[in-house]
Design a protein around this motif. Structure first.
Motif, PDB file in Angstrom:
ATOM      1  N   SER A   1       0.854  -1.188   0.000  1.00 31.83           N
ATOM      2  CA  SER A   1       0.000   0.000   0.000  1.00 31.83           C
ATOM      3  C   SER A   1       0.886   1.233   0.000  1.00 31.83           C
ATOM      4  CB  SER A   1      -0.907   0.006   1.237  1.00 31.83           C
ATOM      5  OG  SER A   1      -1.705  -1.157   1.280  1.00 31.83           O
ATOM      6  N   ARG A   2       0.743   2.075  -1.055  1.00 33.51           N
ATOM      7  CA  ARG A   2       1.542   3.293  -1.135  1.00 33.51           C
ATOM      8  C   ARG A   2       0.639   4.481  -0.852  1.00 33.51           C
ATOM      9  NH1 ARG A   2       2.394   6.040  -6.446  1.00 33.51           N
ATOM     10  NH2 ARG A   2       0.579   7.025  -5.523  1.00 33.51           N
ATOM     11  N   PRO A   3       0.815   5.153   0.287  1.00 33.80           N
ATOM     12  CA  PRO A   3      -0.053   6.286   0.624  1.00 33.80           C
ATOM     13  C   PRO A   3       0.142   7.444  -0.338  1.00 33.80           C
ATOM     14  CG  PRO A   3       1.197   5.495   2.539  1.00 33.80           C
ATOM     15  CD  PRO A   3       1.799   4.869   1.325  1.00 33.80           C
TER      16      PRO A   3
ATOM     17  N   ARG B   1       9.479  -4.647  -2.978  1.00 32.70           N
ATOM     18  CA  ARG B   1       8.287  -5.476  -3.195  1.00 32.70           C
ATOM     19  C   ARG B   1       8.691  -6.864  -3.689  1.00 32.70           C
ATOM     20  NH1 ARG B   1       5.253  -0.951  -6.783  1.00 32.70           N
ATOM     21  NH2 ARG B   1       4.686   0.485  -5.099  1.00 32.70           N
ATOM     22  N   LEU B   2       9.573  -6.886  -4.685  1.00 33.81           N
ATOM     23  CA  LEU B   2      10.007  -8.175  -5.221  1.00 33.81           C
ATOM     24  C   LEU B   2      10.720  -8.989  -4.153  1.00 33.81           C
ATOM     25  CD1 LEU B   2      10.493 -10.202  -7.488  1.00 33.81           C
ATOM     26  CD2 LEU B   2      12.522  -8.874  -8.145  1.00 33.81           C
ATOM     27  N   ARG B   3      11.594  -8.348  -3.385  1.00 34.46           N
ATOM     28  CA  ARG B   3      12.340  -9.068  -2.361  1.00 34.46           C
ATOM     29  C   ARG B   3      11.389  -9.685  -1.326  1.00 34.46           C
ATOM     30  NH1 ARG B   3      15.793  -5.519  -1.727  1.00 34.46           N
ATOM     31  NH2 ARG B   3      17.502  -6.452  -2.916  1.00 34.46           N
TER      32      ARG B   3
ATOM     33  N   LEU C   1      -1.958   4.002  -3.831  1.00 34.96           N
ATOM     34  CA  LEU C   1      -1.810   2.882  -4.761  1.00 34.96           C
ATOM     35  C   LEU C   1      -1.712   1.589  -3.974  1.00 34.96           C
ATOM     36  CD1 LEU C   1      -1.151   1.808  -7.696  1.00 34.96           C
ATOM     37  CD2 LEU C   1       1.257   2.138  -7.096  1.00 34.96           C
ATOM     38  N   ILE C   2      -2.450   0.595  -4.410  1.00 33.94           N
ATOM     39  CA  ILE C   2      -2.381  -0.741  -3.816  1.00 33.94           C
ATOM     40  C   ILE C   2      -1.894  -1.692  -4.895  1.00 33.94           C
ATOM     41  CG2 ILE C   2      -3.659  -2.612  -2.718  1.00 33.94           C
ATOM     42  CD1 ILE C   2      -5.666  -0.500  -1.752  1.00 33.94           C
ATOM     43  N   VAL C   3      -0.769  -2.348  -4.653  1.00 30.49           N
ATOM     44  CA  VAL C   3      -0.158  -3.247  -5.636  1.00 30.49           C
ATOM     45  C   VAL C   3      -0.239  -4.683  -5.125  1.00 30.49           C
ATOM     46  CG1 VAL C   3       1.891  -3.768  -6.999  1.00 30.49           C
ATOM     47  CG2 VAL C   3       1.439  -1.418  -6.288  1.00 30.49           C
ATOM     48  N   HIS C   4      -0.804  -5.563  -5.935  1.00 26.37           N
ATOM     49  CA  HIS C   4      -0.842  -6.996  -5.649  1.00 26.37           C
ATOM     50  C   HIS C   4       0.251  -7.678  -6.464  1.00 26.37           C
ATOM     51  CE1 HIS C   4      -5.073  -7.448  -3.838  1.00 26.37           C
ATOM     52  NE2 HIS C   4      -4.836  -6.151  -3.942  1.00 26.37           N
ATOM     53  N   LEU C   5       1.077  -8.485  -5.825  1.00 23.37           N
ATOM     54  CA  LEU C   5       2.114  -9.237  -6.521  1.00 23.37           C
ATOM     55  C   LEU C   5       1.771 -10.729  -6.473  1.00 23.37           C
ATOM     56  CD1 LEU C   5       3.707  -6.669  -5.012  1.00 23.37           C
ATOM     57  CD2 LEU C   5       5.614  -7.728  -6.212  1.00 23.37           C
TER      58      LEU C   5
ATOM     59  N   ALA D   1       3.424 -11.480   2.314  1.00 23.57           N
ATOM     60  CA  ALA D   1       4.074 -10.265   2.791  1.00 23.57           C
ATOM     61  C   ALA D   1       3.102  -9.086   2.713  1.00 23.57           C
ATOM     62  CB  ALA D   1       5.330  -9.970   1.975  1.00 23.57           C
ATOM     63  N   HIS D   2       3.046  -8.319   3.785  1.00 25.48           N
ATOM     64  CA  HIS D   2       2.233  -7.099   3.850  1.00 25.48           C
ATOM     65  C   HIS D   2       3.181  -5.918   3.964  1.00 25.48           C
ATOM     66  CE1 HIS D   2      -0.514  -4.379   6.541  1.00 25.48           C
ATOM     67  NE2 HIS D   2      -0.408  -3.914   5.317  1.00 25.48           N
ATOM     68  N   LEU D   3       3.144  -5.025   2.944  1.00 22.56           N
ATOM     69  CA  LEU D   3       4.055  -3.889   2.914  1.00 22.56           C
ATOM     70  C   LEU D   3       3.287  -2.571   2.894  1.00 22.56           C
ATOM     71  CD1 LEU D   3       5.220  -6.267   0.759  1.00 22.56           C
ATOM     72  CD2 LEU D   3       7.189  -4.770   0.874  1.00 22.56           C
ATOM     73  N   VAL D   4       3.912  -1.539   3.409  1.00 27.09           N
ATOM     74  CA  VAL D   4       3.419  -0.176   3.305  1.00 27.09           C
ATOM     75  C   VAL D   4       4.547   0.660   2.719  1.00 27.09           C
ATOM     76  CG1 VAL D   4       2.540   1.836   4.524  1.00 27.09           C
ATOM     77  CG2 VAL D   4       1.846  -0.457   5.261  1.00 27.09           C
ATOM     78  N   ASP D   5       4.319   1.188   1.506  1.00 32.17           N
ATOM     79  CA  ASP D   5       5.327   1.971   0.802  1.00 32.17           C
ATOM     80  C   ASP D   5       6.633   1.201   0.640  1.00 32.17           C
ATOM     81  OD1 ASP D   5       5.788   4.202  -0.681  1.00 32.17           O
ATOM     82  OD2 ASP D   5       6.400   5.473   0.987  1.00 32.17           O
ATOM     83  N   GLY D   6       6.504  -0.084   0.338  1.00 37.25           N
ATOM     84  CA  GLY D   6       7.677  -0.912   0.075  1.00 37.25           C
ATOM     85  C   GLY D   6       8.350  -1.492   1.297  1.00 37.25           C
ATOM     86  N   VAL D   7       7.873  -1.150   2.501  1.00 35.15           N
ATOM     87  CA  VAL D   7       8.501  -1.619   3.732  1.00 35.15           C
ATOM     88  C   VAL D   7       7.582  -2.638   4.400  1.00 35.15           C
ATOM     89  CG1 VAL D   7       9.383  -0.963   6.002  1.00 35.15           C
ATOM     90  CG2 VAL D   7       9.659   0.584   4.046  1.00 35.15           C
TER      91      VAL D   7
END
Length: 343
Positions: free
Chosen positions: A72-74, A141-143, A94-98, A155-161
């Protein structure tokens, strides 16, 4: 409501080949590479959006596989609405699903078709090389997605973290710091703790001392195993019950396991620990061996072998486990504590 701003939803594919390499795309006029994917359109689900992007961008007729990560990118963060392009505006969240795609066999990778005239370049890179090449926040995100793939988690990330409590992708040092600070709630603590995969196997021998091995119908069929399999711990199954169930399912023999000979612990970096309980199945006489009926969905064949034959048939770690169990059976020692088959 149309007057209410909503987050953009994007999807990206972690496309792998059978060598474990990651597909990375570079479009003309852009300096930063990206993962296959794009913005989810209309009433599409992320899975449908990724399948469309793969079909239109690569000529790949593949469904989105397992969900590996969500980022989730605020609003206000650096990065555009394109999950692989960090150069655009950031006026919407932005919400990105991988999702996992593949692994693709060689014939399928060779058949990939990039749009004519666009000059897009496709590169297959080892995971670390792909992470080093991709820009922020795509690389994190990939990592995290690859960590989720290898641990069988999410994995649950916020702004890549990775978010505190994320089941995968959280750096072990950061996890320990969060635990020691007491800031993790009980649910997040359980979610972020390392997980282990458990299995139970049974050592049978014939009257001549030869060891019963089975050839799996899945994975690497050139590697033989002991009868046994995973423990259904989520159903409350205990190791001894799992050993009996697996022998019955695989061989058609309903035999109560004997004493516990050893417990083996194995671990590879970035993977869950694997714990195997090894039981003594005793000596099977000729009539009992003749009653073996294999489950063809799991096993191709069975055979009995001498200890000297093990070197050419089973993985070194399992060979060491079998050797240790034969010693424990002969001497009455144990149960042994083994690490990768070594006492």
């Amino acid at each position: 409501m149309p007057d209410r701003p909503s987050p953009l939803v994007a999807t990206a594919g972690v496309v792998l080949d059978t060598r474990g390499r990651v597909l990375v795309l570079t479009a003309p006029g852009r300096t930063d590479p990206k993962l296959p994917g794009g913005i989810v359109e209309g009433t599409e689900t992320p899975e449908e959006g990724l399948a469309r992007a793969l079909r239109e961008g690569l000529g790949l007729a593949r469904r989105a596989g397992r969900l590996l990560a969500v980022d989730s990118r605020p609003t206000g963060s650096t990065g555009s609405t394109d999950p692989g392009d960090p150069t655009g505006s950031a006026d919407r969240s932005l919400i990105v699903h991988l999702h996992l795609v593949g692994p693709l066999p060689p014939l399928e990778t060779a058949a990939l078709s990039l749009p004519a005239g666009e000059g897009t370049e496709a590169r297959w890179l080892p995971p670390e090389a792909a992470c080093a090449l991709l820009p922020a926040p795509v690389a994190p995100r990939l990592r995290a997605a690859l960590a989720a793939l290898h641990t069988g988690s999410f994995a649950h990330l916020v702004d890549g973290v990775p978010h505190p409590g994320s089941p995968a992708g959280l750096d072990p040092a950061r996890r320990l710091a969060l635990e020691h600070s007491g800031t993790l709630d009980p649910a997040s603590h359980r979610a972020s703790r390392p997980k282990a995969v458990t299995a139970a196997s049974v050592l049978f021998t014939g009257p001549d001392g030869r060891i019963l091995l089975v050839q799996p119908a899945y994975g690497r069929s050139d590697r033989w195993n002991l009868p046994g399999g995973g423990i259904d711990s989520d159903l409350g199954e205990i190791p001894r019950a799992a050993a009996r169930r697996e022998v019955h399912e695989e061989l058609g023999l309903d035999l109560a396991p004997g004493r516990l000979l050893a417990v083996n612990w194995a671990h590879k970096p970035g993977r869950p620990a694997r714990i195997r309980f090894l039981y003594d199945g005793g000596v099977l006489d000729a009539p009992t061996l003749a009653r073996i009926r294999l489950d063809p969905t799991e096993l191709l064949q069975w055979r009995t072998v001498t200890p000297a034959d093990l070197r050419d048939l089973v993985k070194p770690a399992l060979r060491r486990q079998i050797t240790a169990c034969l010693t424990a059976r002969a001497t009455g020692a144990g149960p042994l504590e083994l690490h990768a088959g070594r006492p």
